[in-house]
Every structure is written in structure tokens, then in C-alpha cells.
Write an enzyme that holds these catalytic residues in place. Structure first.
Site, PDB file in Angstrom:
ATOM      1  N   PHE A  60       0.803  -1.223   0.000  1.00  0.00           N
ATOM      2  CA  PHE A  60       0.000   0.000   0.000  1.00  0.00           C
ATOM      3  C   PHE A  60       0.832   1.267   0.000  1.00  0.00           C
ATOM      4  CE2 PHE A  60      -2.463  -3.370   2.131  1.00  0.00           C
ATOM      5  CZ  PHE A  60      -3.368  -3.588   1.103  1.00  0.00           C
ATOM      6  N   CYS A  61       2.063   1.153  -0.452  1.00  0.00           N
ATOM      7  CA  CYS A  61       2.977   2.293  -0.538  1.00  0.00           C
ATOM      8  C   CYS A  61       2.778   2.977  -1.891  1.00  0.00           C
ATOM      9  CB  CYS A  61       4.409   1.791  -0.401  1.00  0.00           C
ATOM     10  SG  CYS A  61       5.664   3.073  -0.562  1.00  0.00           S
ATOM     11  N   GLY A  62       2.973   4.277  -1.915  1.00  0.00           N
ATOM     12  CA  GLY A  62       2.893   5.023  -3.162  1.00  0.00           C
ATOM     13  C   GLY A  62       3.937   4.602  -4.184  1.00  0.00           C
ATOM     14  N   PHE A  63       4.982   3.901  -3.724  1.00  0.00           N
ATOM     15  CA  PHE A  63       6.023   3.419  -4.629  1.00  0.00           C
ATOM     16  C   PHE A  63       5.714   2.021  -5.170  1.00  0.00           C
ATOM     17  CE2 PHE A  63       8.461   6.526  -2.043  1.00  0.00           C
ATOM     18  CZ  PHE A  63       8.875   7.357  -3.073  1.00  0.00           C
ATOM     19  N   ALA A  64       4.576   1.425  -4.791  1.00  0.00           N
ATOM     20  CA  ALA A  64       4.226   0.070  -5.246  1.00  0.00           C
ATOM     21  C   ALA A  64       4.247  -0.098  -6.762  1.00  0.00           C
ATOM     22  CB  ALA A  64       2.884  -0.366  -4.658  1.00  0.00           C
TER      23      ALA A  64
END
Length: 183
Positions: A60-64
């Protein structure tokens, strides 16, 4: 007499800490549970002597979306021996507590085919040995999708922040240096 001749160098190497279990660098000692599988990954057996990219991930990270770039990297260099190891972690509070959900994000949403583990701690006193060794050689991950490039001898040749994408020229240069390294 011949037996003692071979025992002395082995003993000296053991005393100096240079002996690797069956050619295994300290970085790769141990095993980790594979994501959503009953098997474990013997790090030494799977990765010793191979160039490696290790990345701590979070669903759920913006970098996913970097999963796509990591998979492209995996496809581009796997024939040259490159291995990619994704280690999900909730150290930054962006990973599911449910391995099935993590697997869905990796395998279904992003089409990951490289090796993924069950979620693991990657920072601080609770960090798994792999990440403690990575931190000793460079630094602990500062956020999700922190990337380490490891040569064939188990040495970190580069570490890259979350902001560095898998197609970044400096990252690619480090990967190619790891591939070119000698076992």
C-alpha cells in the site's frame, strides 16, 4: 600427514571468519518463507554466486508501481543470472497483515514473477539477518522500495532510495556491474 595439511588452512580461515558455509557469504546465510507457499527459500542455495537485487516492498505504498519496473528488470537480466528478491515489510505501516492480500498485489496486480518472501522486519533490532547485513554494508532502508544491488560475492555494490526507479541509469549501471562481477 596430508590430512593435517588441509586442516590448517581451513582452521586459519575459520578463525579469521572468512569461511563461508559451502561458499555462502554471510549476507546469504539462512532462509526465509516464500510468499503464500509452504516452501522456504534457502538464501545461500538460491542466490550464492549470482548477482542480486534485494528490495523491501509494501503493498500500500505510493512506490508500489515500482513492482512493474522491478519485474521488467527481472525479465531483462534474468538470462544473465540476475535474481530479484522482494521482501515485503510492515516496518513503515504500509503492508497488509494478510499474506494472501500481499500476494494478490504482487502477483495479480503487478504480475511479479521474481521471488517474494512473506512479510519480514527490515529495520532496527528486529530486522532479519539479511537486512542487518545489507545495513552493515550500506544503510538500513529509509522507506519502502529501498533497493540493494549485490554482486556475485555477496557484497553490496549500490543501495538506492525509494525515489530511484528500477530503470534509473545509475541503478542499471550498478546492476550491470553486479552481473559482470566474478563469483
Amino acid at each position: 600427514m596430508l590430512m593435517r595439511w588441509f586442516a590448517v588452512p581451513a582452521l586459519l580461515l575459520a578463525v579469521t571468519g572468512q569461511v563461508w558455509a559451502a561458499g555462502c557469504p554471510p549476507l546469504l546465510e539462512g532462509s526465509l518463507p516464500k510468499l503464500r507457499a509452504k516452501e522456504t527459500i534457502d538464501l545461500c542455495q538460491r542466490f550464492a554466486g549470482k548477482p542480486l537485487v534485494v528490495v523491501n516492498t509494501a503493498s500500500f505504498c505510493g512506490f508500489a508501481p515500482q513492482f512493474k519496473g522491478l519485474e521488467a528488470l527481472n525479465q531483462r537480466y534474468k538470462e544473465q543470472g540476475l535474481q530479484v528478491l522482494g521482501v515485503p515489510s510492515n516496518d513503515f505501516k504500509q503492508e497488509s497483515k494478510d499474506g494472501a492480500e500481499t500476494a494478490k498485489v504482487c502477483y495479480v496486480n503487478y504480475g511479479v514473477t521474481f521471488t517474494m518472501t512473506e512479510p519480514q522486519p527490515v529495520r532496527g533490532a528486529d530486522a532479519i539477518p539479511l537486512f542487518r547485513h545489507l545495513a552493515e554494508q550500506s544503510s538500513a532502508p529509509k522507506w519502502n522500495f529501498y533497493k540493494y544491488v549485490v554482486d556475485r560475492q555477496g557484497n553490496v555494490v549500490g543501495s538506492f532510495s525509494s525515489r530511484i526507479k528500477p530503470d534509473d541509469p545509475d541503478f542499471i549501471k550498478a546492476v550491470e556491474a553486479a552481473i559482470a562481477s566474478r563469483p
